[in-house]
Design a protein around this motif. Structure first.
Motif, short mmCIF file in Angstrom:
data_model
loop_
_atom_site.label_atom_id
_atom_site.label_comp_id
_atom_site.label_asym_id
_atom_site.label_seq_id
_atom_site.Cartn_x
_atom_site.Cartn_y
_atom_site.Cartn_z
N THR A 89 12.17 -0.09 1.57
CA THR A 89 11.62 -0.61 2.82
C THR A 89 10.37 0.18 3.19
O THR A 89 10.27 1.38 2.92
CB THR A 89 12.65 -0.48 3.97
OG1 THR A 89 12.91 0.91 4.21
CG2 THR A 89 13.94 -1.19 3.63
N SER A 90 9.42 -0.49 3.82
CA SER A 90 8.21 0.17 4.30
C SER A 90 7.61 -0.61 5.46
O SER A 90 7.84 -1.82 5.60
CB SER A 90 7.17 0.32 3.18
OG SER A 90 6.78 -0.94 2.68
N TYR A 91 6.81 0.07 6.25
CA TYR A 91 6.25 -0.49 7.49
C TYR A 91 4.74 -0.67 7.33
O TYR A 91 4.05 0.20 6.81
CB TYR A 91 6.56 0.46 8.64
CG TYR A 91 6.15 -0.03 10.00
CD1 TYR A 91 6.58 -1.26 10.49
CD2 TYR A 91 5.36 0.76 10.84
CE1 TYR A 91 6.22 -1.69 11.76
CE2 TYR A 91 5.00 0.35 12.11
CZ TYR A 91 5.43 -0.88 12.57
OH TYR A 91 5.06 -1.31 13.82
N PHE A 92 4.24 -1.82 7.80
CA PHE A 92 2.81 -2.11 7.78
C PHE A 92 2.35 -2.24 9.23
O PHE A 92 2.47 -3.30 9.85
CB PHE A 92 2.53 -3.41 7.00
CG PHE A 92 2.79 -3.28 5.53
CD1 PHE A 92 1.75 -3.09 4.64
CD2 PHE A 92 4.08 -3.35 5.02
CE1 PHE A 92 1.99 -2.96 3.28
CE2 PHE A 92 4.33 -3.23 3.67
CZ PHE A 92 3.28 -3.04 2.79
N LYS A 93 1.83 -1.15 9.75
CA LYS A 93 1.52 -1.07 11.17
C LYS A 93 0.46 -2.07 11.62
O LYS A 93 0.60 -2.75 12.64
CB LYS A 93 1.06 0.35 11.52
CG LYS A 93 0.85 0.59 13.00
CD LYS A 93 0.53 2.06 13.27
CE LYS A 93 0.36 2.31 14.77
NZ LYS A 93 0.05 3.75 15.03
N LYS A 94 -0.63 -2.19 10.85
CA LYS A 94 -1.72 -3.09 11.24
C LYS A 94 -1.29 -4.55 11.24
O LYS A 94 -1.83 -5.36 11.99
CB LYS A 94 -2.92 -2.89 10.31
CG LYS A 94 -3.58 -1.53 10.45
CD LYS A 94 -4.77 -1.39 9.51
CE LYS A 94 -5.42 -0.02 9.64
NZ LYS A 94 -6.58 0.14 8.72
N GLU A 95 -0.34 -4.88 10.39
CA GLU A 95 0.14 -6.27 10.30
C GLU A 95 1.33 -6.53 11.22
O GLU A 95 1.78 -7.67 11.33
CB GLU A 95 0.57 -6.59 8.86
CG GLU A 95 -0.51 -6.43 7.81
CD GLU A 95 0.02 -6.70 6.42
OE1 GLU A 95 0.84 -7.63 6.28
OE2 GLU A 95 -0.38 -6.00 5.49
N ASP A 96 1.81 -5.49 11.89
CA ASP A 96 3.05 -5.61 12.65
C ASP A 96 4.13 -6.24 11.78
O ASP A 96 4.77 -7.24 12.15
CB ASP A 96 2.86 -6.46 13.92
CG ASP A 96 2.15 -5.69 15.02
OD1 ASP A 96 2.27 -4.45 15.03
OD2 ASP A 96 1.48 -6.30 15.86
#
Length: 549
Positions: free
Chosen positions: A162-169
């Motif tokens: 799992t990973s988070y893409f902050k700019k893409e929300d």
């Protein structure tokens, strides 16, 4: 400033203890070579296999003779470089008698986080590595983590990244199942977009599971408050991927109204059902969740039909709250703080469930030192365990409490303190574990080992000798120095009645069990690890109900 984070006798052996129906026997003292055992992960060909660590990065495979439990060999695990980069050790598993070491590496240039699986011989010789994951991520600080679930038949490994893409929300998860040759059997990938404008928004990948059929399951929960309707909206879903249907994705929606799901654990059963278990919170008239724990819920999905589960929500009763909160708060019907995690789920002989919920918290202290090499104290707390017995229909049969008070503090480098599976309102609850590099320093003495047989639940843990005979939460003293702890046993019968059993004689310099390090051979047979200062031994823990009769 302090941060707080919520959070398994032979002629050569001699008996150390018999507590009621539990027999503890140990092998001979192990050589002090500086390695501490982190994990016992298998037994084959009359050998026991364990993962050990010396220092920060010197991981090794250790083998022991199954009869004497004496050391046979210690073999350093040194991964070859991947694209001129060193692999970080991740995990080790035995699948169908084959040993695999897993390592990960991040590529800054490609923004790729890779996981490599390499077969390991009994003599510690590494074979050719296979790239299992090549996950595109946003950046190094948000590369996420890998989570693991071993198959019930011990011949498959389910891995999630799992990973988070902050700019893409957005939050991405990738799920893969591998067979005992580390060949990919199934994979699925999804990226979930978020609406930051929603009130009290939360998204949680709660758990994932692979059953005896090789079917894969993932449970997620998305919740927010509809301000106009004054409602709490819960999008509670199970994704099922069944082998017989070529792993086509099935979505099972679970209806929840006027409650908030706090967490969820999945458990596959021999009856070809999938159990959903967790805590829930009450919701105010405004639609805002109270967030504290109101009780436990249980749902059962019949996998032959994949129908919506029949959900049962059970409030904690007055007696349980009185033990945990005191009489005054119990009379006011106060809820429990959200500081409990599901420790164990045990299928009872009548088809019901035993749920062990442990108070668990991590306290991260202030950094000391200058620059990136500063260190922080980390305190792991594992206190009382709520034992909830459910009937086959999901209603509560009885509830009781294992009274204990435990903690251990370690010091870690600030840049690698502890992975928190969350980012903002996005969380990953699956696969919570104490980092491998922290084990061997104290946290492995915490928590408990549960065993179940003939309607009785046995819970073994380390305790302060001053607590002998005490079962009342208000009178329990902190374990303090775990090197001086004694093994204690709480026994619950089929009606929830409690007995506490302590050693008849406290032996000077006796070994202390490490509940965080064991291998479950069967429900009544465990290989364990115990220590006394610099003296370490492997042992066997067996449940022998006939022994005390």
């Amino acid at each position: 400033m302090v941060a707080m984070v919520l959070l398994s006798s032979t002629g050569f052996m001699n008996a150390q203890h018999q507590i009621e129906d539990l027999q503890l026997t140990y092998g001979e003292e192990l050589d002090n070579d500086g390695y501490k055992i982190l994990k016992i992960f298998g037994e084959k060909n009359d050998k026991i296999f364990a993962l050990a660590l010396k220092g920060k990065k010197d991981f090794a495979l250790k083998t022991f003779d199954s009869e004497t439990m004496q050391i046979i060999g210690t073999y350093s695990i040194e991964f070859p470089e991947l694209k001129d980069k060193d692999l970080d050790f991740e995990e080790i598993y035995m699948l169908n008698n084959k040993i695999y070491a897993l390592g990960s590496v991040y590529s800054k240039k490609e923004k790729t986080y890779r996981l490599v699986g390499t077969e390991l011989s009994e003599e510690g010789v590494l074979g050719n590595g296979v790239i299992l994951f090549e996950s595109t991520v946003d950046k190094n600080s948000q590369r996420g983590s890998f989570y693991y679930k071993k198959g019930v038949n011990e011949n498959e490994l389910l891995i999630m990244h799992t990973s988070y893409f902050k700019k893409e929300d957005a939050f991405k998860y990738e799920l893969k199942l591998f067979n005992d040759n580390m060949e990919e059997v199934f994979s699925d990938i999804d990226k979930v977009q978020f609406d930051d404008n929603k009130k009290d928004f939360d998204f949680n990948i709660a758990d994932f599971e692979v059953n005896f059929n090789g079917d894969v399951f993932l449970v997620t929960n998305e919740s927010y408050r509809d301000k106009k309707k004054k409602e709490k909206v819960e999008k509670f879903q199970v994704f099922a991927y069944k082998r017989e249907k070529s792993y086509a994705k099935e979505v099972i929606d679970i209806q929840v109204k006027d409650k908030e799901i706090i967490n969820c654990e999945l458990m596959s059963t021999n009856q070809n059902t999938l159990k959903l278990v967790g805590f829930f919170s009450s919701v105010r008239e405004s639609g805002r969740a109270n967030r504290n724990l109101r009780g436990v819920y249980e749902g059962t999905i019949d996998l032959t039909g994949a129908t919506e589960p029949d959900m049962h929500f059970n409030d904690f009763d007055y007696e349980t709250k009185e033990k945990l909160l005191g009489e005054r708060k119990a009379k006011k019907d106060k809820d429990l703080k959200p500081l409990y995690r599901i420790h164990s789920l045990i299928e009872k002989e009548d088809g019901g469930l035993l749920i062990l919920s442990e108070y668990a918290m991590v306290i991260i202290g202030d950094k000391s030192g200058i620059g990136p090499l500063g260190v922080r104290p980390i305190t792991y707390v594992t206190n009382e365990i709520i034992v909830t017995s459910l009937n086959p229909d999901g209603s509560i049969a009885w509830t009781n409490v294992v009274a204990k008070d435990q903690d251990a503090t370690v010091t870690e480098l600030s840049f690698n303190i502890f992975f928190i599976g969350s980012s903002g309102n996005v969380a990953v609850g699956a696969g919570f574990a104490i980092p491998l590099t922290t084990m061997g320093k104290g946290p492995e003495y915490l928590s408990a080992i549960p065993m179940y047989e003939d309607g009785k639940l046995y819970v073994l843990f380390n305790d302060n000798k001053k607590n002998m005979g005490v079962t009342d939460m208000d009178e329990i003293k902190n374990m303090g120095n775990y090197n001086k702890a004694i093994p204690t046993l709480f026994i619950f019968d089929e009606n929830g009645n409690l007995e506490r059993k302590d050693p008849e004689e406290i032996l000077k310099n006796e070994l202390v069990i490490r509940p965080g390090v064991f291998y479950r051979k069967s429900p009544k047979d465990y290989i364990i690890y115990a220590s006394r200062k610099r003296e370490d031994k492997l042992g066997r823990l067996k449940l022998e109900a006939e022994a005390s009769k």
